[in-house]
Motif scaffolding. Sequence first.
Motif, PDB file in Angstrom:
ATOM      1  N   ASN A   1     -10.057   3.088   0.340  1.00  0.00           N
ATOM      2  CA  ASN A   1      -9.065   4.150   0.165  1.00  0.00           C
ATOM      3  C   ASN A   1      -8.460   4.006  -1.220  1.00  0.00           C
ATOM      4  OD1 ASN A   1      -9.186   5.278   2.867  1.00  0.00           O
ATOM      5  ND2 ASN A   1      -8.221   3.380   3.546  1.00  0.00           N
TER       6      ASN A   1
ATOM      7  N   SER B   1       0.759   5.517  -0.183  1.00  0.00           N
ATOM      8  CA  SER B   1      -0.066   6.719  -0.076  1.00  0.00           C
ATOM      9  C   SER B   1       0.758   7.915  -0.515  1.00  0.00           C
ATOM     10  CB  SER B   1      -0.530   6.929   1.370  1.00  0.00           C
ATOM     11  OG  SER B   1      -1.178   5.775   1.863  1.00  0.00           O
TER      12      SER B   1
ATOM     13  N   HIS C   1       0.843  -1.190   0.000  1.00  0.00           N
ATOM     14  CA  HIS C   1       0.000   0.000   0.000  1.00  0.00           C
ATOM     15  C   HIS C   1       0.882   1.246   0.000  1.00  0.00           C
ATOM     16  CE1 HIS C   1      -3.266   2.517   2.328  1.00  0.00           C
ATOM     17  NE2 HIS C   1      -3.020   2.974   1.110  1.00  0.00           N
TER      18      HIS C   1
ATOM     19  N   HIS D   1      -4.203   6.825  -2.887  1.00  0.00           N
ATOM     20  CA  HIS D   1      -3.754   5.512  -2.435  1.00  0.00           C
ATOM     21  C   HIS D   1      -3.574   4.580  -3.634  1.00  0.00           C
ATOM     22  CE1 HIS D   1      -4.657   6.416   1.843  1.00  0.00           C
ATOM     23  NE2 HIS D   1      -5.598   7.180   1.311  1.00  0.00           N
TER      24      HIS D   1
ATOM     25  N   VAL E   1      -5.219  12.939  -0.534  1.00  0.00           N
ATOM     26  CA  VAL E   1      -4.318  11.783  -0.476  1.00  0.00           C
ATOM     27  C   VAL E   1      -4.751  10.734  -1.501  1.00  0.00           C
ATOM     28  CG1 VAL E   1      -3.399   9.937   0.973  1.00  0.00           C
ATOM     29  CG2 VAL E   1      -3.863  12.188   1.971  1.00  0.00           C
TER      30      VAL E   1
END
Length: 368
Positions: free
Chosen positions: A306, A276, A274, A289, A287
């Motif tokens: 997300n 970000s 993951h 993701h 933000v």
Amino acid sequence: MSIRKILAKIHLIIGLGTGILFSVVALSGALYTWEPEVSRIIYQHEVEKQSKPFVPVTALINTMKQAFPEGDFRTALYRDQESSIEVLLYVPGTYYLAQINPYTAELIHLQDMKQGWLNHLKNLHRNLLLGDIGREIVHWVTLLALPMLISGLVLWWPIRGWPKKEKFYIKWSVSPKKLNYDLHNILGFYATWILIFSVVTGLFWGFEIVKDISKEISGENEISYETPTSKISTTNQTSDSNEILNSLIKKYHSEFSNSQVRIGIPHRKDEAIHLSVIDPNKGINAVDHFYHDRYSGEPIQGEFLNGLSNERSTFNLINGMVYDIHLGGIMGLPGRILVFLASLIGASLPITGFIFWLSKNKNGQKTI
């Protein structure tokens, strides 16, 4: 009894009943507004800029294995060239943030985030240092603050006609009693317009029913999110996985050079990597993701909770705005300054209000 007198009694009763607690919550919130700046100093984020590339993720992992082997390495936040890389580590019952030199992988500072005065200040604001009971108290104090603030605005407005200019500025040369009244009445008028937003956003966090209603109205409950997963490999690919982590953070931190990049280290066999991408000058809603297969490094597409900022659901947009509004970050530094000043004034209002009520009682006037 007139509506104005009823509002005055409501304002007084709530103020006397919750004033001290409201002052503590408001003052601690005002001070915590500066958490980013304070953290940078006390947790030693500052590093000397060098003309060399940042160290790979594996170097950070090796550093923490030697310096803090009991820590479970979770994420690494790569920032600008004058800031440390921040590593998140889990330990049973708490979590740590490690600041590591981005050029040498040297450990600069290790902080138990459930210890230290800054954490105590945060908990003072959230739960009065009383745990779950304190959290409930804060939630109800926040709820009662809303009618107190609104009634204060109504009482500020003159009984007849429009407010005169004297209602908008403080005369410092008046008697102490009049000065105290003006500090409560006039400063309260200005601060209330900002405090109302802080209170309402606090209610969003404090009461699940508010979130539940928001989810229902926005259609969030009808959305089925996917979970990003990696295709489990039957071979041992530990070294390859490490190289994938290194190449991904290098790629993203280079491609998004004006942003911060956080990379999560997979723990489950089917867990995805993951990443970000965070713009430090914007809020949570900015933000982005991204997810990659931990074995192949290939990007994973899907409808995730997300995901990309421009694909956020209505509820998640609201949720992000609530956080940014509460802390003032939605307007950047000017917004945080406004929240700071309004919260300071808010902390003083129960004090000046009590002094005013006490002086009226001493003069023999019945107030409640």
